[in-house]
Design an enzyme around this catalytic site. Structure first.
Site, PDB file in Angstrom:
ATOM      1  N   ASP A 174       0.842  -1.193   0.000  1.00  0.00           N
ATOM      2  CA  ASP A 174       0.000   0.000   0.000  1.00  0.00           C
ATOM      3  C   ASP A 174       0.883   1.251   0.000  1.00  0.00           C
ATOM      4  OD1 ASP A 174       0.915  -0.065   2.608  1.00  0.00           O
ATOM      5  OD2 ASP A 174      -1.032   0.390   3.503  1.00  0.00           O
TER       6      ASP A 174
ATOM      7  N   ASP B 284      -0.922  -6.168  -0.655  1.00  0.00           N
ATOM      8  CA  ASP B 284      -1.190  -5.499   0.614  1.00  0.00           C
ATOM      9  C   ASP B 284      -2.656  -5.053   0.664  1.00  0.00           C
ATOM     10  OD1 ASP B 284       0.048  -4.781   2.971  1.00  0.00           O
ATOM     11  OD2 ASP B 284       1.088  -3.031   2.147  1.00  0.00           O
TER      12      ASP B 284
ATOM     13  N   LYS C  20      -1.338  -9.412   2.515  1.00  0.00           N
ATOM     14  CA  LYS C  20      -0.727  -8.930   3.748  1.00  0.00           C
ATOM     15  C   LYS C  20      -1.675  -7.936   4.399  1.00  0.00           C
ATOM     16  CE  LYS C  20       2.939  -5.908   3.925  1.00  0.00           C
ATOM     17  NZ  LYS C  20       2.335  -4.866   4.772  1.00  0.00           N
TER      18      LYS C  20
ATOM     19  N   GLU D 148      -2.045  -5.351   8.182  1.00  0.00           N
ATOM     20  CA  GLU D 148      -1.409  -4.808   9.383  1.00  0.00           C
ATOM     21  C   GLU D 148      -2.258  -5.126  10.608  1.00  0.00           C
ATOM     22  OE1 GLU D 148      -0.648  -0.617   8.968  1.00  0.00           O
ATOM     23  OE2 GLU D 148       0.506  -0.888   7.123  1.00  0.00           O
TER      24      GLU D 148
ATOM     25  N   GLU E 199       8.096  -4.127  11.486  1.00  0.00           N
ATOM     26  CA  GLU E 199       8.529  -2.805  11.015  1.00  0.00           C
ATOM     27  C   GLU E 199       8.922  -1.913  12.178  1.00  0.00           C
ATOM     28  OE1 GLU E 199       6.173  -0.950   7.989  1.00  0.00           O
ATOM     29  OE2 GLU E 199       7.139   0.997   8.241  1.00  0.00           O
TER      30      GLU E 199
HETATM   31  O1  KIV Z   1       3.602  -1.168   1.808  1.00  0.00           O
HETATM   32  C1  KIV Z   1       4.784  -1.553   1.973  1.00  0.00           C
HETATM   33  O2  KIV Z   1       5.694  -1.243   1.182  1.00  0.00           O
HETATM   34  C2  KIV Z   1       5.075  -2.388   3.140  1.00  0.00           C
HETATM   35  C3  KIV Z   1       6.483  -2.814   3.373  1.00  0.00           C
HETATM   36  C4  KIV Z   1       7.313  -1.675   3.828  1.00  0.00           C
HETATM   37  C5  KIV Z   1       6.569  -3.972   4.294  1.00  0.00           C
HETATM   38  O3  KIV Z   1       4.176  -2.710   3.859  1.00  0.00           O
HETATM   39 NA    NA Z   2       2.207  -1.699   3.548  1.00  0.00          NA
END
Ligand code: KIV
Ligand code: NA
Length: 265
Positions: A45, A84, A114, A116, A182
């Site tokens: 994202d 993401d 993915k 969060e 992170e």
């Molecule tokens: O969106 C992204 O680039 C991320 C990475 C930094 C893990 O979530």
């Molecule tokens: Na991200």
């Protein structure tokens, strides 16, 4: 070569072989990074900042990310492509999380998603995994929660150590195949990497995680300005591109392009 599967990532952890991950948002970067042997590509994202020009990761939508995911998955032969889930596309409910993950798999042809969040998102992770979709978790500093976390701050210091470890255990128990850490202290990252059977993917998490991820525009120097401390610069892509554009402009203005070799008769 053979397609990268989630069990290969776990096998690399078991063998003690660290692996790299990069973001990719389009065809050429996906092709190049795949050929370079990067086993996992993330359509992050972070496209919010690095493709669409927003100032944070919050505004980017599923409809903006889906075409980027399609472009990346069409362009890899080997790499595992992780999509993401953007802010607002999974936090509302477990049902919403599964529905959004399904869109990224069906319409984006992603290989995994993915999201969060730690222990509070264990039910979401569990439900997506039950739908047959591999989930990469993301804990520590989570940019979608920037306002709740009070800005970009290292997580896991002092009293917060145990809560980051708890989040890591919860996402593993929920069925995540890997977890991004992170901006956490290297001490907490080391502890989690030791405790979990699934691979840890660090960004600003020190040298002891099972894998390392960076945003390609940061590590290749396309994005200018001050980069976070955890970014290492491996190239000056901005310099190469700007000087090519300047040279082209000068040659057009100076009647030096096109030459006879570029001209039809
Ligand atoms: O969106 C992204 O680039 C991320 C990475 C930094 C893990 O979530
Ligand atoms: Na991200």
């Amino acid at each position: 070569g053979k397609k990268v599967r989630i069990h290969h990532l776990r096998e690399m952890k078991e063998r003690g072989e660290p692996w790299p991950m990069l973001t990719a948002y389009d065809m050429y970067t996906a092709e190049l990074f795949d050929e370079a042997g990067i086993p996992v590509l993330l359509v992050g994202d972070s496209a919010s900042n690095n493709v669409y020009g927003y100032d944070t990761s919050l505004p980017v939508t599923v409809d903006e990310l889906l075409p980027l995911v399609r472009g990346v998955t069409r362009s890899v032969k080997r790499a595992l492509v992780v999509a993401d889930l953007p802010f607002g596309s999974y936090q509302v409910s477990v049902e919403q999380a599964v529905a959004t993950a399904v869109r990224f798999m069906k319409e984006g042809r992603a290989h995994a998603v993915k999201l969060e969040g730690g222990k509070h998102f264990a039910p979401h992770i569990e439900a997506i995994v039950r739908a047959g979709i591999p989930v990469m978790a993301h804990i520590g500093f989570t940019p979608q929660s920037e306002h709740q976390l009070g800005g970009y701050r290292v997580q896991g210091r002092n009293d917060a150590f145990d809560s980051v470890v708890e989040d890591a255990r919860a996402v593993e128990a929920a069925g995540a195949f890997a977890v991004v850490l992170e901006m956490v202290t290297s001490e907490v990252a080391k502890q989690i990497t030791h405790d979990l059977a699934i691979p840890t993917v660090g960004i600003g998490a020190g040298p002891d995680t099972d894998a390392q991820v960076l945003v390609w525009q940061d590590m290749m120097g396309l994005r200018r300005g001050r980069a976070p401390r955890f970014v290492k610069r491996y190239a000056d892509v901005a310099g190469v591109m700007k000087s090519a554009a300047e040279q082209f402009a000068a040659e057009v203005k100076g009647h030096r392009f096109p030459g006879p070799e570029h001209t039809f008769h």
